[in-house]
Design an enzyme around this catalytic site. Structure first.
Site, short mmCIF file in Angstrom:
data_model
loop_
_atom_site.label_atom_id
_atom_site.label_comp_id
_atom_site.label_asym_id
_atom_site.label_seq_id
_atom_site.Cartn_x
_atom_site.Cartn_y
_atom_site.Cartn_z
CG ASP A 74 -1.97 0.92 1.60
OD1 ASP A 74 -2.44 0.66 0.06
OD2 ASP A 74 -2.11 2.15 1.88
CG PHE A 163 2.96 2.73 -11.91
CD1 PHE A 163 2.23 2.74 -10.39
CD2 PHE A 163 4.33 1.84 -11.03
CE1 PHE A 163 1.74 1.91 -9.00
CE2 PHE A 163 4.35 1.10 -10.33
CZ PHE A 163 3.04 1.06 -8.94
CG ASP A 166 6.53 6.46 -10.92
OD1 ASP A 166 5.90 6.26 -9.86
OD2 ASP A 166 6.81 4.97 -11.28
#
Length: 214
Positions: A74, A163, A166
């Site tokens: 997470d 992804f 980023d």
């Protein structure tokens, strides 16, 4: 601390980018990794208010469904000028009404929120990426590992690698964003390396040293 002896585990995620990064990290250590997406597991509801709580929810769900150890992540972007937002709700900022996720939209939301706060100079746009890995066993035992990397939110987005957020995160000490880095530069790590760059790689380093003796 419990050591991991199994060489097959479940990556407790339906996020293709996250699954790819975790497989890149555990593959060189001789693990076979299935994913919750591959196994068509139901996505558990993330009701926690911390990265640790949500990581545990996901890992335990996959461990109990598969009968195998499960590794979850997470993670999120914590921005100082926004009081820590989006934080544990990082993925939520990308959600559209149809349930799909649009991270270009999410990055634009972040930029708009920062400008609303008057945070336009680099020194007022400090942030960190946080990753918490949770290794869970079917019997309910869990181990948690937290990694963080400091940096700055930049605009406009730069780079098409990685992804999520980023392209707008530039780690401290670098002139490039995560979106401009090769995968090996961003999250590459192997036993014996003294440092890891990304938040996920730093959390993985702790996991490997603690549970694998790497």
């Amino acid at each position: 601390m419990r050591r991991l002896s199994d060489k097959t585990l479940v990556v407790a995620s339906h996020n293709a980018g996250k699954i790819r990064e975790i497989r890149d990290l555990i593959g060189p250590l001789g693990f076979e990794a299935k994913s919750a997406a591959d196994l068509n597991f139901i996505v558990p509801e993330e009701t926690g208010t911390t990265f640790e709580e949500n990581a545990a929810i996901k890992a335990l769900a996959s461990a109990k469904a598969s009968g195998l150890p499960a590794l979850s992540d997470d993670s999120g972007l914590v921005i100082d000028a926004l009081g820590g937002a989006p934080g544990v709700y990082t993925a939520n900022w990308a959600e559209r009404e149809d349930g799909s996720r649009d991270f270009q939209m999410a990055m634009e939301k972040v930029e708009e929120a920062l400008r609303d706060k008057g945070a336009v100079m680099p020194e007022s746009r400090t942030a960190r990426f946080v990753s918490v890995l949770c290794l869970a066993w079917p019997d309910g035992h869990v181990e948690l590992f937290r990694g963080e990397v400091e940096g700055t939110v930049v605009w406009p987005p730069r780079g098409t690698s990685g992804f999520g957020y980023d392209p707008v995160f530039q780690p401290k000490g670098y002139n490039t964003t995560f979106g401009e880095m090769r995968a090996e530069e961003k999250h590459g790590w192997k036993p014996g390396d003294p440092e890891a760059l990304s938040h996920r790689a730093r959390a993985f380093k702790l996991f490997a040293e603690t549970c694998l003796g790497a």
